[in-house]
Design an enzyme around this catalytic site. Sequence first.
Site, PDB file in Angstrom:
ATOM      1  N   ILE A 136       0.852  -1.181   0.068  1.00  0.00           N
ATOM      2  CA  ILE A 136       0.281  -0.159   0.296  1.00  0.00           C
ATOM      3  C   ILE A 136       0.909   0.690  -0.041  1.00  0.00           C
ATOM      4  O   ILE A 136      -0.111   2.177   0.021  1.00  0.00           O
ATOM      5  CB  ILE A 136      -0.634   0.271   1.173  1.00  0.00           C
ATOM      6  CG1 ILE A 136      -1.823  -1.135   1.505  1.00  0.00           C
ATOM      7  CG2 ILE A 136      -2.101   1.235   1.273  1.00  0.00           C
ATOM      8  CD1 ILE A 136      -2.801  -1.379  -0.009  1.00  0.00           C
ATOM      9  N   SER A 180       3.731   2.561   2.251  1.00  0.00           N
ATOM     10  CA  SER A 180       4.817   2.862   3.208  1.00  0.00           C
ATOM     11  C   SER A 180       5.106   1.489   3.814  1.00  0.00           C
ATOM     12  O   SER A 180       4.454   0.670   3.508  1.00  0.00           O
ATOM     13  CB  SER A 180       4.033   3.726   4.257  1.00  0.00           C
ATOM     14  OG  SER A 180       3.502   2.915   5.167  1.00  0.00           O
ATOM     15  N   GLU A 183      -9.762  -2.555   3.240  1.00  0.00           N
ATOM     16  CA  GLU A 183      -8.679  -3.667   4.196  1.00  0.00           C
ATOM     17  C   GLU A 183      -9.844  -4.622   3.977  1.00  0.00           C
ATOM     18  O   GLU A 183     -11.152  -4.142   3.654  1.00  0.00           O
ATOM     19  CB  GLU A 183      -9.404  -2.552   5.773  1.00  0.00           C
ATOM     20  CG  GLU A 183      -9.023  -3.724   6.550  1.00  0.00           C
ATOM     21  CD  GLU A 183     -10.358  -4.377   7.600  1.00  0.00           C
ATOM     22  OE1 GLU A 183     -10.445  -5.007   7.969  1.00  0.00           O
ATOM     23  OE2 GLU A 183     -11.585  -3.485   7.280  1.00  0.00           O
ATOM     24  N   HIS A 189      -2.696  -3.686  11.231  1.00  0.00           N
ATOM     25  CA  HIS A 189      -2.614  -3.494  12.475  1.00  0.00           C
ATOM     26  C   HIS A 189      -2.059  -4.091  13.699  1.00  0.00           C
ATOM     27  O   HIS A 189      -2.323  -3.811  14.771  1.00  0.00           O
ATOM     28  CB  HIS A 189      -4.868  -2.751  12.421  1.00  0.00           C
ATOM     29  CG  HIS A 189      -4.735  -2.511  11.448  1.00  0.00           C
ATOM     30  ND1 HIS A 189      -5.015  -2.681  10.423  1.00  0.00           N
ATOM     31  CD2 HIS A 189      -4.684  -1.002  11.889  1.00  0.00           C
ATOM     32  CE1 HIS A 189      -5.749  -1.847   9.937  1.00  0.00           C
ATOM     33  NE2 HIS A 189      -5.153  -0.572   9.716  1.00  0.00           N
ATOM     34  N   CYS A 246      -2.903  -2.362   4.684  1.00  0.00           N
ATOM     35  CA  CYS A 246      -2.720  -0.664   4.573  1.00  0.00           C
ATOM     36  C   CYS A 246      -1.266  -0.833   4.772  1.00  0.00           C
ATOM     37  O   CYS A 246      -0.383  -2.084   4.001  1.00  0.00           O
ATOM     38  CB  CYS A 246      -3.372  -0.447   5.954  1.00  0.00           C
ATOM     39  SG  CYS A 246      -3.360   1.897   5.842  1.00  0.00           S
TER      40      CYS A 246
HETATM   41  N1  GLN Z   1       0.335   5.248   1.233  1.00  0.00           N
HETATM   42  C1  GLN Z   1       0.114   4.760   2.344  1.00  0.00           C
HETATM   43  C2  GLN Z   1       0.842   4.546   3.358  1.00  0.00           C
HETATM   44  O1  GLN Z   1       0.830   2.844   2.937  1.00  0.00           O
HETATM   45  C3  GLN Z   1      -1.815   4.722   2.885  1.00  0.00           C
HETATM   46  C4  GLN Z   1      -1.996   5.425   3.800  1.00  0.00           C
HETATM   47  C5  GLN Z   1      -3.541   5.599   4.655  1.00  0.00           C
HETATM   48  O2  GLN Z   1      -4.369   4.905   3.565  1.00  0.00           O
HETATM   49  N2  GLN Z   1      -3.571   5.305   5.718  1.00  0.00           N
HETATM   50  O3  GLN Z   1       0.673   4.639   4.180  1.00  0.00           O
HETATM   51 ZN    ZN Z   2      -4.917   2.308   4.832  1.00  0.00          ZN
END
Ligand code: GLN
Ligand code: ZN
Length: 779
Positions: free
Chosen positions: A451, A453, A685, A714, A746
């Site tokens: 996603i 990071s 998610e 998470h 995420c």
């Molecule tokens: N690109 C962001 C990450 O990977 C997305 C974070 C998010 O949607 N909260 O941290």
């Molecule tokens: Zn996210």
Amino acid sequence: MLTHNLGYPRIGINRDLKRLVESYWNDEIDKAKLVESASALRVLHWTKQKEAGLDLVPSNDFSLYDQVLDMTLLLGAIPERYQELYQQENDKINSYPIDTYFAMARGLQDGQHDIQAMEMTKWFNTNYHYIVPEFTEDQTFQCLSSKVFDEYEEAKSVGVVTKPVLIGPVSYLLLGKEKNAPDSFHRLELLDRLLPVYQEILHKLEAMGVDWVQIDEPFLAMDLDAKSKAAFSKAYDVLSEKEDLNILLTTYFEGLGDNTELATSLPVDALHLDLVEAPDQLDPVLNNLPKETALSLGLINGRNIWKADLEKANGTIHQAEQIIGADRLLIAPSCSLLHCPVDLQQETDETALPNEVKRWMAFANQKLEELDLLKKLATNSLSDNEVAKLKDHQADIADKGRSKLVNNEAVQNRMVQLDDSALNRNSPYAKRKRAQQENIDLPDLFPTTTIGSFPQTKEVRQWRADFRKGKLSKTEYEANLKEATQKLIKKQEEIGLDMLVHGEFERNDMVEYFGEHFAGFAFTRNGWVQSYGTRGVKPPIIYGDVHRPDPITVRWSSFAQAQTDKPVKGMLTGPVTILQWSFVRDDQPRSQTAKQIALALRDEVADLEEAGIKAIQIDEPAFREGLPLRRADWDTYLEWAVDAFRIASTVVEDKTQIHTHMCYSEFNDVIEHIARLDADVISMETSRSQMELLDAFVEFEYPNEIGPGVYDIHSPRVPDTKEMVTLLQKAANVLDPQQIWVNPDCGLKTRGWEETLPSLQNMVEAARQMRKKTKSVRT
Ligand code: GLN
Ligand code: ZN
């Protein structure tokens, strides 16, 4: 005409409450010290408000964690799983079981216990989160904690006579959830058992000599079904049986709308309206208000940071005065000041917040001064000094309207010229898909990606801190970041991921990072607002027309792409999310600001494509939380929110792939709008619900590609290949396998490498197995 305040920020001017509570959690201070310091903080806040000239200062608005959880203790609704803990907590201070309270908020995991926390969710459409009450069918209530009484006495002992604040019975029940109960059971059925406890509380307050009590019923300003409406009538019939105590019933965040008759028919002594959010409700309420009821006008925005137009507010006061008379009026901020930072005077860093912008602003303490000034203006009792002050105040607001900092002609022209041509890709998705297959080298089934990071290790955060402090030069800092990015690219290749990312090491926050590079944004050093418990956020301030003077992410993305033959996905934060997580302008509609941000992002998207980036992800985690509180307003919001995303994303050619990401999966009621975003790929998610939440996409026959998160980031738990294959199989049973991407839930920012590496390896293996399986079925 009395002035009052619905609530004051409790975090303290230097986030004192955070430090205090966290040092208690870390065993650095004991319970007695925590209680004593919290008390000192409250006294400070009461004194401050009294000195600001406030007639009715609130009490019981303070909380060590959350005001809804405080109500749960007051009403004795401690869920069964904490009962033993509660019984064992001997050193309750003033009947307050602090350790049980924190266990309810955060869960408790030590050698002896493993108790789950209560659920937490957003407080209406704010960024504050409350602890959700839990109700069983045999739920009972009792007046348990004495906090509300103790704090009244405590304030009185330092010479401040307060107005205790409670959450009303109907809203309290509606804020909660049924637990372990049959479907046929609804929590409002508990009202009969709950009301005697409220009666007991009110009688006790009355006996203590309390004059006004504030009862918050924010649900009166929401869509209500017949059951809830009936509950309101019943509850206040019962609670009106008292003699000297005055009830001030408050509503906020929306207008009463179709509940106007209901709200004005309740036998209370005063009714509070949020006239900042919903000024149009004033007339109908004035026409319906019974003769004996007073009206509280919420005129100063409790959720934003701009100075209030006091002349205009005075006009509203006079409008009300003409119909019901000054005696029946109170004036106040629109809602609790919990939602804005404490004191603007703390902001002294001109590089973050230019003086020119600062003088247009007001935080909680400044808002109380505004309220006092407003009262004096409305009652013709301004001193000469105050006349001058008011003149300056209004001049600041007028200057803001004309300022070059706010108005950018180029941006405004571009907005005027904005038409449908900026809203559409060149071709429909089916055609784009073919162009993308040719342009981007990916497996034709189950491509893997992440996603955005990757773990922001201590080391990475240390670089940023050192850079900020000047301990690391810009060149050194960037060299470190480059090395981290380079290593990450290698690592992703080793893991075998198909579409790579650069890792976002250069970002500390996904909104702040873009704000810092856009024109029209300012920042605070200490503008903290409580998000939940001891967590705060420091939203950027959008004060003027937004544009992007220079490319922002192109360097990082190009650098990452240069390290590999695999495609690297560009990574941007979407217009709605940037808007939603900032303090926004009050001089133009949110939709306008969103579209300006979208245009700035559009420029970045075009530059990324130009630089050879073949896929670009535009994150919109806050897309859903922007939904208005009233259903009737949804369509208007969804219209412009989708348009904003399209303005940002549709500038690219067919062969460039647009991704979006959302951190949730409740799409049932908005799926057609999600489809209208027309992103080539959406990731979200779904792992916690075991893919059940894919239903919306299946039923809608969502045509584009979907990356249903196959593991929950998470938690530090490492999922094995088998369980991810099971989830993917579930998805493949209901979607076309051609549509499915394989990715986590995420970003991995908050995770450690220990769990990230094995999890991603298992994920890549799961995708391989799925490819094999699917191909063998086909041949
Ligand atoms: N690109 C962001 C990450 O990977 C997305 C974070 C998010 O949607 N909260 O941290
Ligand atoms: Zn996210």
